[in-house]
Design an enzyme around this catalytic site. Structure first.
Site, PDB file in Angstrom:
ATOM      1  N   ASP A  61      -5.507 -14.952 -31.863  1.00 57.40           N
ATOM      2  CA  ASP A  61      -5.943 -15.272 -33.271  1.00 57.40           C
ATOM      3  C   ASP A  61      -5.899 -14.019 -33.985  1.00 57.40           C
ATOM      4  O   ASP A  61      -6.032 -12.805 -33.513  1.00 57.40           O
ATOM      5  CB  ASP A  61      -7.204 -16.091 -33.413  1.00 57.40           C
ATOM      6  CG  ASP A  61      -7.381 -16.924 -34.742  1.00 57.40           C
ATOM      7  OD1 ASP A  61      -6.358 -16.642 -35.383  1.00 57.40           O
ATOM      8  OD2 ASP A  61      -8.556 -17.584 -34.866  1.00 57.40           O
ATOM      9  N   ALA A 114      -7.716 -24.918 -40.457  1.00 59.50           N
ATOM     10  CA  ALA A 114      -8.651 -25.367 -41.305  1.00 59.50           C
ATOM     11  C   ALA A 114      -9.407 -26.672 -40.684  1.00 59.50           C
ATOM     12  O   ALA A 114      -9.846 -27.634 -41.530  1.00 59.50           O
ATOM     13  CB  ALA A 114      -8.589 -25.328 -42.672  1.00 59.50           C
ATOM     14  N   CYS A 153     -19.813 -38.706 -13.965  1.00 59.64           N
ATOM     15  CA  CYS A 153     -18.627 -37.846 -13.762  1.00 59.64           C
ATOM     16  C   CYS A 153     -18.789 -37.391 -12.235  1.00 59.64           C
ATOM     17  O   CYS A 153     -19.646 -37.578 -11.496  1.00 59.64           O
ATOM     18  CB  CYS A 153     -18.532 -36.769 -14.582  1.00 59.64           C
ATOM     19  SG  CYS A 153     -17.384 -35.493 -14.343  1.00 59.64           S
TER      20      CYS A 153
END
Length: 492
Positions: free
Chosen positions: A93, A196, A279
């Site tokens: 990024d 966004a 789980c």
């Protein structure tokens, strides 16, 4: 389709694909999750992300690296892959997140693209402007123009084999998202993140996420690899893939672990509230919630983060298998039952059934009718659109029951909610092999009535009689006046 992205399988708008990342000399199978790695805090070592969890690609922040003196020179010297100890593909990024959070950064697109190239990034990101949801239109348009300039600057940069992201912005304005997608697709950039999204995701505004993705997809076209920035909760992966997303990145596994939160496919639980783990991942198989609460904070965080990754990658594999089997929307339907916001997202997705139908296979695994939303699936729309291809006789009986032993009709066709009428020859073809409950709901009846109406419109000279199993008034009101009706329950 772009040369570096190949689509192998489709279901709804979801697909299994192959993204070639030439600088890393790897091919990443999509849908793919890119765990976010904070270069300052390695909650899970990148080597484990690859070997234990199967991550083929990860994402880290080049702006943080560039701004942190103690690691910048090391990364420039060693290269990003050696610094992180990861031999898969690495996306970076640019600082856009920091720009959105803090309002200013001290780097341009040209500078950060060059820095990403120098440190060995495989997929770089320009400095786009992530316009938040609900911004006024003037702001959205102004910042979208800035993002377009960032894409132009990225195109001008020397990138070699490094792929470059072309973020698609536009806030919560569908027309701006679509136009931004069209603009991005016209560049020579490579991967297309829908940006966004974090504020919408954090607020569980999944319907608006779907609308943003679908708008971006309309602009981008079918061949572009689409990245949903900031998405990685296992609960919403099936929905996002069905909407057309191929890549996901998320720090949720680590951030939520830091806050004592435990991810599941139906939501988020707090460790302190659990008596049992639902789980069987390695963490949950070897520990109880009480065990994890008894460790020091660092160990608890690491174990929770590992669980969060296991459950997320497991769900991604489940999504891929659903695409291969042709039952992705069945999986989305099940996930939609876990949270009202997910149901909103699923309903928003079905608002675009006509778009989904374009890439949805014509034949696949069994169709299961398990909720009234299933009456709006693309398979139903496709069947009813194709009714115009069928030549009906002069006098036709449509019935939910078997053909009567004695009748004077030219032919007898079956009616199966939610699809509507079909001739006997199609009874063993998809989707008419669907598994539907004996007690059909109003939505299925209304959809079937729309099918009858479509057949009547395509065959205006045909005399139609419908034998229905006590359909609701809303369904009967959808029928053309010339269709004769008989209630099979009244007839016995």
């Amino acid at each position: 389709m772009r040369d570096h992205f190949e689509i192998r399988d489709h279901d709804a708008a979801g697909r299994i694909g192959r993204l070639e990342v030439p600088r890393a000399d790897v091919t990443v199978e999509t849908p793919a999750l890119l765990p976010v790695v904070n270069p300052n805090v390695l909650t899970i070592e990148p080597e484990r992300l690859r070997g234990e969890f199967g991550a083929e690609m990860l994402i880290t922040n080049s702006y943080i690296i560039r701004s942190t003196d103690r690691i910048r020179d090391r990364v420039l010297d060693e290269g990003l892959h050696d610094f992180l100890g990861f031999d898969g593909a690495i996306m970076t990024d640019s600082g856009s997140f920091q720009l959105a959070e803090y309002g200013d950064i001290d780097v341009t697109t040209a500078e950060i693209i060059e820095f990403q190239r120098r440190i060995g990034s495989d997929v770089a990101t320009p400095v786009d402007v992530p316009t938040p949801p609900d911004a006024d239109r003037d702001q959205a348009e102004r910042e979208l123009a800035t993002t377009k300039q960032a894409l132009a600057d990225a195109e001008d940069a020397e990138t070699g084999e490094m792929l470059v992201n072309a973020p698609v912005q536009g806030s919560t304005y569908a027309d701006l998202r679509e136009e931004a997608g069209r603009h991005a697709a016209a560049t020579d950039l490579d991967v297309f993140p829908v940006g966004a999204m974090v504020p919408l995701l954090n607020s569980y505004r999944y319907a608006e996420v779907v609308e943003a993705v679908r708008a971006a997809k309309r602009g981008l076209g079918p061949g572009a690899p689409v990245h949903l920035f900031g998405a990685g909760h296992p609960m919403m992966l099936a929905l996002a893939v069905a909407a057309g997303c191929d890549l996901f990145d998320s720090a949720a596994y680590a951030l939520m672990a830091r806050d004592g939160r435990y991810l599941t496919v139906s939501g988020t639980e707090h460790l302190e509230d659990l008596d049992y783990f639902p789980c069987s991942c390695p963490v949950c198989a070897d520990h109880t919630p009480a065990d994890l609460r008894g460790f020091d904070d660092g160990e608890t965080e690491r174990l929770l983060a590992a669980h969060n990754l296991h459950v997320t990658f497991e769900e991604l594999r489940r999504v891929k298998e659903a695409i291969r089997s042709g039952n992705l929307l069945d999986l989305v339907d099940r996930r939609a039952r876990g949270h009202p916001a997910m149901l909103d997202g699923y309903r928003a997705l079905l608002d675009h059934a006509d778009e989904l139908e374009r890439t949805d296979p014509g034949s696949k695994d069994a169709f299961f009718y398990t909720s009234h939303e299933a009456a709006r699936r693309p398979e139903v729309e496709r069947h009813q659109d194709r009714l115009a291809r069928l030549a009906a006789p002069d006098d036709l009986l449509l019935t939910e029951s078997k053909a009567p032993s004695n009748h004077e009709y030219d032919e007898v066709w079956r009616v199966k909610p939610p699809f509507g009428p079909y001739p006997p020859a199609l009874s063993e073809t998809y989707p008419l092999t669907a598994e539907v409950p004996e007690r059909t709901d109003d939505a299925a009846q209304v959809a079937a009535a729309a099918g009858v109406a479509a057949l009547a419109a395509a065959n205006p000279q045909t005399a139609l009689t419908l034998g229905h199993d006590a359909w609701c008034d809303r369904a009967l009101d959808r029928l053309p006046e010339r269709v004769e009706t008989e209630n099979l329950r009244t007839l016995g």
